[in-house]
Design a protein around this motif. Structure first.
Motif, PDB file in Angstrom:
ATOM      1  N   UNK A  34      -5.589 -39.441 -46.966  1.00 40.16           N
ATOM      2  CA  UNK A  34      -6.699 -39.362 -46.017  1.00 40.16           C
ATOM      3  C   UNK A  34      -6.332 -40.011 -44.686  1.00 40.16           C
ATOM      4  N   UNK A  35      -5.644 -41.146 -44.747  1.00 40.03           N
ATOM      5  CA  UNK A  35      -5.252 -41.841 -43.515  1.00 40.03           C
ATOM      6  C   UNK A  35      -4.326 -40.964 -42.684  1.00 40.03           C
ATOM      7  N   UNK A  36      -3.330 -40.381 -43.327  1.00 36.41           N
ATOM      8  CA  UNK A  36      -2.396 -39.527 -42.591  1.00 36.41           C
ATOM      9  C   UNK A  36      -3.109 -38.284 -42.075  1.00 36.41           C
ATOM     10  N   UNK A  37      -4.025 -37.741 -42.876  1.00 35.28           N
ATOM     11  CA  UNK A  37      -4.784 -36.571 -42.419  1.00 35.28           C
ATOM     12  C   UNK A  37      -5.587 -36.908 -41.166  1.00 35.28           C
ATOM     13  N   UNK A  38      -6.243 -38.067 -41.158  1.00 34.85           N
ATOM     14  CA  UNK A  38      -7.025 -38.459 -39.987  1.00 34.85           C
ATOM     15  C   UNK A  38      -6.127 -38.714 -38.783  1.00 34.85           C
ATOM     16  N   UNK A  54       3.527 -34.259 -48.407  1.00 36.30           N
ATOM     17  CA  UNK A  54       4.028 -35.022 -49.547  1.00 36.30           C
ATOM     18  C   UNK A  54       2.933 -35.883 -50.165  1.00 36.30           C
ATOM     19  N   UNK A  55       2.107 -36.521 -49.333  1.00 42.09           N
ATOM     20  CA  UNK A  55       1.062 -37.402 -49.858  1.00 42.09           C
ATOM     21  C   UNK A  55      -0.024 -36.625 -50.579  1.00 42.09           C
ATOM     22  N   UNK A  56      -0.369 -35.436 -50.077  1.00 45.65           N
ATOM     23  CA  UNK A  56      -1.363 -34.618 -50.764  1.00 45.65           C
ATOM     24  C   UNK A  56      -0.872 -34.218 -52.157  1.00 45.65           C
ATOM     25  N   UNK A  57       0.383 -33.824 -52.241  1.00 46.41           N
ATOM     26  CA  UNK A  57       0.945 -33.461 -53.544  1.00 46.41           C
ATOM     27  C   UNK A  57       0.973 -34.661 -54.478  1.00 46.41           C
ATOM     28  N   UNK A  58       1.351 -35.831 -53.941  1.00 38.03           N
ATOM     29  CA  UNK A  58       1.372 -37.044 -54.761  1.00 38.03           C
ATOM     30  C   UNK A  58      -0.021 -37.414 -55.241  1.00 38.03           C
ATOM     31  N   UNK A  59      -1.025 -37.309 -54.348  1.00 38.04           N
ATOM     32  CA  UNK A  59      -2.394 -37.665 -54.722  1.00 38.04           C
ATOM     33  C   UNK A  59      -2.920 -36.756 -55.830  1.00 38.04           C
TER      34      UNK A  59
END
Length: 547
Positions: free
Chosen positions: A45-49, A81-86
């Motif tokens: 979420x942080x990276x998305x924002x 990468x973070x979305x896949x990890x989440x």
């Protein structure tokens, strides 16, 4: 901590204690997995924002620095990468939480999914309803309604063979035989349809997939096509599209102002690679409200000799926006037979020299990596800030007519440019001639008339970014195809890059355009070839769809 003395002696009590400890361990594991999933979701979420903020800031204020585009790419890759990890952590937490009853499951908040496009075909699969009531067993059922769940699916690429049947007739009066002429193929006695040819061309030069990789994929799909067969089709298509390419060159060289640039092209030569060059000249009148469609042409050469741009622009005169490459020097000479070419320098190139010396983030990163960081130059930093002020003015007048652009530049940009020149001269006197900052300042002061020519002509852009954008696809493609196979291969690549990049500049799907042109060009009148150029083709397509 449990000791041996506190453990019960009987087996039943030990079993109950072991079960309790297992339940406690499962609960702790479930809580840990849930917290891990929440943390991964928070990071995504942080990276998305951050990505949203950067995009909104860029849309509102324009590109702020040389690294802004690179930063967006990095954030998008990080978000991926973070979305896949989440998602992985969420599913892992669900699996653990399912084994316990005292830990709440964690579900990620996802954005509402947009409906699937209306133009996609729908396949209706009806699941048969119950024939009897699950509650009382009755069979008198009445349909109340239905729930529809949509799933997006892809059908593997389909191949087909089109059989064109030409019937023969004989005349009962004269015994002569009549038959409709055979259909045209791009390749004499050819077998490939225009859509297949367009796909081969676009995947090789638009998606940077070499023919050997295409051949391997087609074989896996059950259609074995050899490398030599595919290469034969590429050469034949280039021959068929030659008239379109000539019309494209004529359109570009009819411009009063061009962007010019070049980049390296590794070329295979006797067991090694040599460095060839790919040159581009871009016509883009949109920044000053021009109505001429944008276009780009590419040329290949074995070296970077100044003779090549002189040949490319032998019959052209006008304003050339380019970097300070010395090979352009003779183009600017007075008394040129074809007419004068006026130099307009690129402020992005000049700014980049200062930015490298003032890149605080890079130096901080080097310090974090325990490398010896070079000191940030305050003079270079101030130069970047002064140049950025000129860029801010340009963003506000982009797309305006020539007279309005010129009026704003003379009112707002001219004082800033004059102040920048005076400041650079003053700072230059304080610096050693061996200083990197002095080199960046000299680069601008020696070419100051070319840098400030935009103050006297509203057609001139502040940068040469149009040419650099045209070369971007080729720079990315080098990582995929590594090198051109020969000089002819480089020339062929330049030929097709001209067509594909021009189509993209006009918001035209290159593959669809190439397929239609290849299907029609044989029977198209030579005096109406302009109708097949991307911008005219798009207009006719839109008109036919509206009708």
């Amino acid at each position: 901590m449990t000791s041996v003395d506190t453990l019960p002696d009987d087996a039943e009590s030990l079993k109950r204690l072991l079960l309790a400890r297992e339940e406690e361990l499962v609960s702790v594991t479930a809580e840990a997995a849930t917290l891990r999933a929440k943390a991964a979701d928070d990071q995504a979420l942080i990276v998305h924002l951050k990505l949203q903020i950067e995009k909104l800031t860029r849309d509102r204020f324009g590109q702020r620095s040389e690294r802004s585009a690179r930063l967006l790419d990095q954030l998008e890759l990080q978000l991926e990468e973070l979305e896949a990890t989440a998602t992985e952590d969420e599913l892992a937490a669900e699996s653990v939480v399912a084994r316990t009853t005292n830990v709440a499951a964690f579900t990620r908040k996802r954005p509402a999914r947009k409906p699937f496009p209306e133009h996609l075909p729908r396949e209706r699969v009806v699941v048969a309803g119950p024939t009897s009531c699950a509650c009382c067993g009755g069979t008198r059922l009445s349909k109340l309604g239905e729930d529809v769940t949509e799933t997006l699916e892809v059908i593997p690429r389909g191949w087909k063979v089109i059989q064109t049947v030409r019937e023969k007739f004989t005349c009962r009066d004269c015994e002569s035989i009549g038959q409709t002429p055979a259909p045209f193929h791009v390749v004499p006695r050819g077998w490939a349809g225009p859509s297949l040819l367009a796909m081969i061309l676009f995947e090789k030069y638009g998606q940077h997939q070499p023919l050997n990789r295409q051949a391997e994929r087609y074989t896996r799909e059950g259609v074995p096509l050899s490398l030599s067969t595919l290469a034969d089709q590429v050469g034949a298509c280039c021959a068929a599209l030659q008239p379109i390419h000539q019309r494209l060159i004529a359109h570009v060289l009819a411009a009063e102002r061009l962007h010019g640039d070049d980049t390296t092209v590794p070329v295979l030569a006797k067991g090694k690679t040599v460095t060839g060059r790919c040159w581009t000249y871009v016509r883009d009148d949109r920044p000053f409200g021009g109505r001429a469609p944008p276009a780009a042409v590419f040329f290949y050469s074995r070296d970077r000799s100044g003779e090549h741009p002189r040949q490319h622009l032998a019959t052209w005169s006008g304003i050339l926006q380019a970097d300070a490459y010395g090979g352009y020097g003779k183009l600017y000479a007075e008394g040129r037979d074809a007419g004068p070419i006026v130099e307009a320098a690129c402020w992005s190139h000049a700014r980049r020299k200062f930015f490298i010396l003032a890149d605080i983030e890079t130096r901080a990163h080097r310090r974090a990596q325990r490398h010896a960081p070079a000191a940030v130059s305050p003079i270079a930093l101030e130069a970047v800030q002064r140049i950025d002020a000129l860029f801010d003015i340009e963003r506000g007048i982009n797309g305006l007519p020539i007279d309005r652009r010129l009026a704003v530049r003379r009112e707002q940009a001219a004082p800033l440019a004059a102040a920048l020149q005076a400041w650079m001269r003053e700072e230059r006197r304080k610096l050693s001639r061996h200083s990197d900052v002095a080199g960046a300042i000299d680069y601008m002061l020696k070419r100051w008339p070319a840098f400030t020519r935009f103050l006297d002509d509203g057609r001139i852009c502040l940068t040469n970014n149009a040419a650099e954008r045209a070369l971007r696809g080729l720079a990315l493609g080098r990582k995929a195809w590594l090198f051109a196979g020969s000089d002819r291969g480089g020339q062929r690549a330049a030929f097709l890059y001209s067509l594909i990049v021009t189509a993209k500049m006009n918001d035209v799907d290159p593959q669809a355009w190439l397929a239609d042109v290849l299907a029609r060009i044989a029977e198209h009148p030579a005096n109406r070839l302009d109708e097949l150029l991307p911008w005219n083709w798009a207009s006719r397509q839109a008109a036919s769809e509206a009708a």
